[in-house]
Design a protein around this motif. Structure first.
Motif, PDB file in Angstrom:
ATOM      1  N   ALA A 142       0.833  -1.209   0.000  1.00 35.77           N
ATOM      2  CA  ALA A 142       0.000   0.000   0.000  1.00 35.77           C
ATOM      3  C   ALA A 142       0.864   1.254   0.000  1.00 35.77           C
ATOM      4  N   PRO A 143       0.489   2.246  -0.828  1.00 44.49           N
ATOM      5  CA  PRO A 143       1.258   3.497  -0.874  1.00 44.49           C
ATOM      6  C   PRO A 143       0.991   4.382   0.342  1.00 44.49           C
ATOM      7  N   LYS A 144       1.786   5.452   0.515  1.00 38.07           N
ATOM      8  CA  LYS A 144       1.501   6.453   1.550  1.00 38.07           C
ATOM      9  C   LYS A 144       0.061   6.918   1.335  1.00 38.07           C
ATOM     10  N   PRO A 145      -0.758   7.108   2.354  1.00 40.81           N
ATOM     11  CA  PRO A 145      -0.413   7.261   3.763  1.00 40.81           C
ATOM     12  C   PRO A 145      -0.283   5.958   4.565  1.00 40.81           C
ATOM     13  N   ALA A 146      -0.346   4.785   3.921  1.00 39.97           N
ATOM     14  CA  ALA A 146      -0.113   3.534   4.650  1.00 39.97           C
ATOM     15  C   ALA A 146       1.361   3.501   5.092  1.00 39.97           C
ATOM     16  N   PRO A 147       1.670   2.742   6.137  1.00 38.92           N
ATOM     17  CA  PRO A 147       3.035   2.755   6.685  1.00 38.92           C
ATOM     18  C   PRO A 147       4.052   1.926   5.891  1.00 38.92           C
ATOM     19  N   ASP A 148       3.582   1.136   4.923  1.00 41.48           N
ATOM     20  CA  ASP A 148       4.410   0.115   4.269  1.00 41.48           C
ATOM     21  C   ASP A 148       5.783   0.593   3.774  1.00 41.48           C
ATOM     22  N   THR A 175       1.578  10.923   7.901  1.00 39.53           N
ATOM     23  CA  THR A 175       0.655   9.871   8.358  1.00 39.53           C
ATOM     24  C   THR A 175       1.334   8.509   8.242  1.00 39.53           C
ATOM     25  N   SER A 176       2.019   8.280   7.129  1.00 36.24           N
ATOM     26  CA  SER A 176       2.724   7.028   6.901  1.00 36.24           C
ATOM     27  C   SER A 176       3.760   6.768   8.006  1.00 36.24           C
ATOM     28  N   ILE A 177       4.533   7.791   8.355  1.00 39.57           N
ATOM     29  CA  ILE A 177       5.567   7.665   9.398  1.00 39.57           C
ATOM     30  C   ILE A 177       4.931   7.348  10.750  1.00 39.57           C
ATOM     31  N   LYS A 178       3.863   8.071  11.076  1.00 40.69           N
ATOM     32  CA  LYS A 178       3.216   7.858  12.378  1.00 40.69           C
ATOM     33  C   LYS A 178       2.568   6.470  12.447  1.00 40.69           C
ATOM     34  N   GLU A 179       1.940   6.036  11.349  1.00 44.70           N
ATOM     35  CA  GLU A 179       1.316   4.703  11.322  1.00 44.70           C
ATOM     36  C   GLU A 179       2.374   3.610  11.434  1.00 44.70           C
ATOM     37  N   ALA A 180       3.618   3.937  11.029  1.00 40.09           N
ATOM     38  CA  ALA A 180       4.723   2.971  11.133  1.00 40.09           C
ATOM     39  C   ALA A 180       5.313   2.937  12.547  1.00 40.09           C
ATOM     40  N   GLY A 181       4.832   3.814  13.424  1.00 39.99           N
ATOM     41  CA  GLY A 181       5.338   3.832  14.797  1.00 39.99           C
ATOM     42  C   GLY A 181       6.660   4.550  14.936  1.00 39.99           C
ATOM     43  N   MET A 182       6.911   5.505  14.052  1.00 38.11           N
ATOM     44  CA  MET A 182       8.177   6.252  14.064  1.00 38.11           C
ATOM     45  C   MET A 182       7.938   7.689  14.504  1.00 38.11           C
TER      46      MET A 182
END
Ligand code: BG6
Ligand code: MG
Length: 213
Positions: A142-148, A175-182
């Motif tokens: 999945a592309p940004k905003p997903a964390p992948d 959003t992507s960074i935050k969803e990745a826990g970073m």
């Protein structure tokens, strides 16, 4: 507490965000869809096909899958023509210094760009040797905003997400960074990048020492 810094490219290291938008605006005009300047923030960090879909929806224009593929290719042609002459002079001020300082501090560097044009652009800008790994947007689900994509960049440098700092100019990217826990550092306007943990106006204002207590 950080072992890696994961960078976006367009609008963070290179001044190419507005070049993407100019290419979209040209295509949109050809379709009779006027794009107001504030539309740029909605397209930042968003992959090519999704960007086209946002523009078509904005203009209430419908196109078949095949027609959309041709339109996306046309935009990419405009973009590639515009970046053909990019050189190290086109790095955003401070970008090279930031990459060098991050490495000198003993941290890994990785790229988490949605752009399929990122690898050749890194060569043109002369910064590929300063980047330990490049996450391939075609290799994630999945592309940004997903964390992948940020998770893939962290995996490539062998660093746990909790020990990564992500640097982004786009709402979708933060959003992507935050969803990745970073931890997210936004480049730009804090009233737009509201989910970022820190925001600085430009990459020139980023100093890794500020984050290594
Ligand atoms: C992102 C840009 O880095 O890459 C977007 O912010 C762009 O504007 C996306 O749409 C995809 O880029 P490309 O080069 O693969 O079309
Ligand atoms: Mg960007």
């Amino acid at each position: 507490r950080f072992d890696a810094v994961l960078f976006d490219l367009d609008g963070v290291l290179a001044d190419t965000a507005h070049i993407h938008f100019a290419a979209w605006r040209r295509l949109a005009e050809e379709l009779g869809i006027p794009l107001e300047p504030r539309f740029e923030d909605r397209l930042k960090g968003v992959d090519r096909m999704t960007s086209l879909d946002l523009i078509l929806a904005h203009g209430n224009v419908e196109r078949t899958v095949e027609e959309r593929r041709v339109l996306a290719d046309r935009k990419n042609g405009y973009y590639q023509a515009a970046i053909a002459e990019q050189s190290p002079d086109d790095l955003l001020p401070g970008a090279r210094r930031v990459l060098e300082e991050v490495r000198a501090a003993g941290l890994k560097t990785a790229l988490a760009s949605a752009s399929h044009n990122a690898p050749p652009l890194l060569d043109q800008l002369g910064i590929r040797p300063l980047i330990d790994a490049i996450a391939n947007p075609a290799a994630v689900k999945a592309p940004k905003p997903a964390p992948d994509l940020f998770l893939e960049a962290a995996r490539l440098v062998g660093v746990a997400p909790g020990r990564c700092l992500g640097v982004e100019d786009a709402v979708a990217g933060i959003t992507s960074i935050k969803e990745a826990g970073m931890v997210a550092v936004g480049i730009g306007d804090p009233t737009i990048l509201t989910r970022a943990d820190h925001v600085v106006p430009a990459i020139a204002d980023f100093h890794i020492g500020d984050y290594l207590g």
